[in-house]
Design a protein around this motif. Structure first.
Motif, mmCIF file in Angstrom:
data_model
loop_
_atom_site.group_PDB
_atom_site.id
_atom_site.type_symbol
_atom_site.label_atom_id
_atom_site.label_comp_id
_atom_site.label_asym_id
_atom_site.label_seq_id
_atom_site.Cartn_x
_atom_site.Cartn_y
_atom_site.Cartn_z
ATOM 1 N N TYR A 4 3.444 -29.888 7.600
ATOM 2 C CA TYR A 4 2.734 -31.546 6.408
ATOM 3 C C TYR A 4 3.115 -32.552 6.292
ATOM 4 C CZ TYR A 4 1.148 -27.223 3.294
ATOM 5 O OH TYR A 4 0.126 -26.470 3.192
ATOM 6 N N ARG A 5 2.281 -33.642 5.948
ATOM 7 C CA ARG A 5 3.175 -35.172 6.125
ATOM 8 C C ARG A 5 3.091 -35.504 4.801
ATOM 9 N NH1 ARG A 5 -0.467 -39.024 9.826
ATOM 10 N NH2 ARG A 5 -2.734 -38.188 7.933
ATOM 11 N N VAL A 6 4.103 -36.138 4.296
ATOM 12 C CA VAL A 6 4.248 -35.583 3.039
ATOM 13 C C VAL A 6 4.562 -37.339 2.562
ATOM 14 C CG1 VAL A 6 5.461 -34.717 1.287
ATOM 15 C CG2 VAL A 6 5.165 -33.454 2.654
ATOM 16 N N LEU A 7 3.920 -38.206 1.449
ATOM 17 C CA LEU A 7 4.233 -39.134 1.131
ATOM 18 C C LEU A 7 5.135 -39.085 -0.424
ATOM 19 C CD1 LEU A 7 4.988 -42.258 1.561
ATOM 20 C CD2 LEU A 7 1.702 -42.266 0.632
ATOM 21 N N VAL A 8 6.399 -39.612 -0.041
ATOM 22 C CA VAL A 8 6.305 -39.705 -1.641
ATOM 23 C C VAL A 8 6.538 -41.783 -1.976
ATOM 24 C CG1 VAL A 8 8.459 -38.882 -2.902
ATOM 25 C CG2 VAL A 8 7.619 -37.333 -1.240
ATOM 26 N N ARG A 9 6.268 -41.576 -3.432
ATOM 27 C CA ARG A 9 5.779 -43.352 -3.887
ATOM 28 C C ARG A 9 7.108 -43.166 -5.620
ATOM 29 N NH1 ARG A 9 -0.450 -43.380 -2.626
ATOM 30 N NH2 ARG A 9 -0.449 -44.574 -1.166
ATOM 31 N N ALA A 65 2.803 -22.669 -0.088
ATOM 32 C CA ALA A 65 2.964 -24.148 0.779
ATOM 33 C C ALA A 65 3.014 -25.444 0.625
ATOM 34 C CB ALA A 65 2.302 -23.433 2.244
ATOM 35 N N GLU A 66 2.499 -26.192 0.555
ATOM 36 C CA GLU A 66 2.230 -27.274 -0.205
ATOM 37 C C GLU A 66 3.310 -27.362 -1.037
ATOM 38 O OE1 GLU A 66 -1.357 -30.686 -0.852
ATOM 39 O OE2 GLU A 66 -2.021 -28.551 -2.000
ATOM 40 N N GLN A 67 3.026 -26.190 -2.683
ATOM 41 C CA GLN A 67 3.967 -26.751 -3.116
ATOM 42 C C GLN A 67 5.849 -26.947 -2.778
ATOM 43 O OE1 GLN A 67 3.563 -27.931 -6.842
ATOM 44 N NE2 GLN A 67 5.746 -28.917 -6.273
ATOM 45 N N ARG A 68 5.818 -25.872 -2.158
ATOM 46 C CA ARG A 68 7.144 -26.059 -1.545
ATOM 47 C C ARG A 68 7.508 -27.218 -0.374
ATOM 48 N NH1 ARG A 68 5.676 -21.282 -0.306
ATOM 49 N NH2 ARG A 68 5.308 -21.157 1.746
ATOM 50 N N ALA A 69 6.647 -27.851 0.390
ATOM 51 C CA ALA A 69 6.410 -28.889 1.174
ATOM 52 C C ALA A 69 6.623 -30.573 0.379
ATOM 53 C CB ALA A 69 5.383 -28.992 1.697
ATOM 54 N N HIS A 70 6.135 -30.186 -0.809
ATOM 55 C CA HIS A 70 6.387 -31.685 -2.008
ATOM 56 C C HIS A 70 7.424 -31.048 -2.785
ATOM 57 C CE1 HIS A 70 1.284 -32.379 -2.936
ATOM 58 N NE2 HIS A 70 1.783 -32.092 -1.711
ATOM 59 N N THR A 92 5.494 -39.733 -7.189
ATOM 60 C CA THR A 92 4.414 -39.123 -7.105
ATOM 61 C C THR A 92 4.157 -38.259 -5.631
ATOM 62 O OG1 THR A 92 3.133 -41.026 -6.969
ATOM 63 C CG2 THR A 92 3.230 -40.130 -8.941
ATOM 64 N N VAL A 93 4.460 -37.326 -5.699
ATOM 65 C CA VAL A 93 3.743 -36.622 -4.049
ATOM 66 C C VAL A 93 2.439 -36.152 -3.428
ATOM 67 C CG1 VAL A 93 5.201 -34.716 -2.884
ATOM 68 C CG2 VAL A 93 6.153 -35.567 -4.722
ATOM 69 N N THR A 94 1.759 -36.508 -2.305
ATOM 70 C CA THR A 94 0.888 -36.461 -2.180
ATOM 71 C C THR A 94 0.965 -35.890 -0.126
ATOM 72 O OG1 THR A 94 0.384 -38.802 -1.575
ATOM 73 C CG2 THR A 94 -0.415 -37.994 -3.059
ATOM 74 N N SER A 95 0.081 -35.209 -0.332
ATOM 75 C CA SER A 95 0.192 -34.109 1.168
ATOM 76 C C SER A 95 -0.197 -33.836 1.961
ATOM 77 C CB SER A 95 1.220 -33.294 1.249
ATOM 78 O OG SER A 95 0.485 -31.935 0.850
ATOM 79 N N THR A 96 -0.648 -34.365 3.712
ATOM 80 C CA THR A 96 -1.982 -33.884 3.847
ATOM 81 C C THR A 96 -1.467 -32.727 5.138
ATOM 82 O OG1 THR A 96 -2.654 -36.001 3.728
ATOM 83 C CG2 THR A 96 -3.423 -34.612 5.647
ATOM 84 N N LEU A 98 -1.690 -30.697 8.243
ATOM 85 C CA LEU A 98 -2.161 -30.858 9.509
ATOM 86 C C LEU A 98 -2.731 -29.714 10.376
ATOM 87 C CD1 LEU A 98 1.266 -33.595 11.205
ATOM 88 C CD2 LEU A 98 -0.724 -34.047 10.067
ATOM 89 N N ASP A 99 -2.906 -28.940 9.830
ATOM 90 C CA ASP A 99 -3.540 -27.745 10.408
ATOM 91 C C ASP A 99 -4.718 -28.108 9.900
ATOM 92 O OD1 ASP A 99 -1.094 -26.751 11.591
ATOM 93 O OD2 ASP A 99 -0.728 -25.088 9.975
ATOM 94 N N ASP A 100 -4.833 -28.002 8.532
ATOM 95 C CA ASP A 100 -6.359 -28.542 7.719
ATOM 96 C C ASP A 100 -6.862 -30.074 7.952
ATOM 97 O OD1 ASP A 100 -5.884 -26.342 7.232
ATOM 98 O OD2 ASP A 100 -5.061 -27.558 4.868
ATOM 99 N N VAL A 101 -6.609 -31.137 9.214
ATOM 100 C CA VAL A 101 -7.436 -32.051 10.084
ATOM 101 C C VAL A 101 -8.549 -31.710 10.949
ATOM 102 C CG1 VAL A 101 -6.301 -34.202 11.091
ATOM 103 C CG2 VAL A 101 -5.533 -33.328 9.306
ATOM 104 N N ARG A 102 -8.713 -31.360 11.303
ATOM 105 C CA ARG A 102 -10.220 -31.150 12.258
ATOM 106 C C ARG A 102 -10.081 -33.122 12.703
ATOM 107 N NH1 ARG A 102 -10.951 -25.932 11.064
ATOM 108 N NH2 ARG A 102 -12.141 -25.708 9.226
ATOM 109 N N THR A 103 -10.515 -32.996 14.312
ATOM 110 C CA THR A 103 -10.371 -33.859 15.267
ATOM 111 C C THR A 103 -12.152 -33.826 16.043
ATOM 112 O OG1 THR A 103 -9.565 -32.687 16.921
ATOM 113 C CG2 THR A 103 -8.210 -33.886 15.596
ATOM 114 N N ALA A 104 -12.795 -35.279 16.450
ATOM 115 C CA ALA A 104 -14.194 -35.248 16.528
ATOM 116 C C ALA A 104 -13.900 -35.402 17.681
ATOM 117 C CB ALA A 104 -14.279 -36.439 15.651
ATOM 118 N N ARG A 105 -14.581 -34.427 18.234
ATOM 119 C CA ARG A 105 -14.897 -34.164 19.994
ATOM 120 C C ARG A 105 -15.912 -35.368 20.473
ATOM 121 N NH1 ARG A 105 -13.288 -28.133 21.856
ATOM 122 N NH2 ARG A 105 -12.634 -27.908 19.928
#
Length: 106
Positions: A4-9, A65-70, A92-96, A98-105
């Motif tokens: 996860y890429r997590v941003l705490v603001r 898993a996401e909550q643990r990352a947060h 506040t915490v948000t995340s992405t 990376l396993d769910d990110v799809r790349t364009a071919r």
């Protein structure tokens, strides 16, 4: 193990005196600080309003898993801020995932 890429603001809570001077001395306009790293990166502007703490975290797969990352990222940010003596509020915490990110071919 999902990553996860997590941003705490948050906001600085009226830093004064030596703490304010330290924050201003360490403020940077360098965009390299906007990366997500394994150890975490604290970024903020010279007006000392809000800040961001960016971190990349691997957590065990499964439910929650996401909550643990947060939770981990928020604790790391709080630990850093308290260790440095920076007053803060309104996290506040948000995340992405990376396993769910799809790349364009092409």
């Amino acid at each position: 193990m999902p990553t996860y890429r997590v941003l705490v603001r948050g906001k600085f809570d009226r830093p004064a005196g030596a703490v304010r001077e330290k924050l201003l001395a360490e403020a940077s306009d360098d965009l390299a600080g906007l990366s997500f790293s394994d150890e975490g990166t604290l970024t903020y502007s010279r007006h000392l309003g809000g800040f961001g703490f960016r971190v990349r975290i691997d957590v065990a797969a499964g439910e929650g898993a996401e909550q643990r990352a947060h939770d981990d990222a928020e604790l790391w940010a709080m630990d850093l801020l308290e260790r440095e003596g920076y007053p803060y509020r309104d996290l506040t915490v948000t995340s992405t995932c990376l396993d769910d990110v799809r790349t364009a071919r092409r």
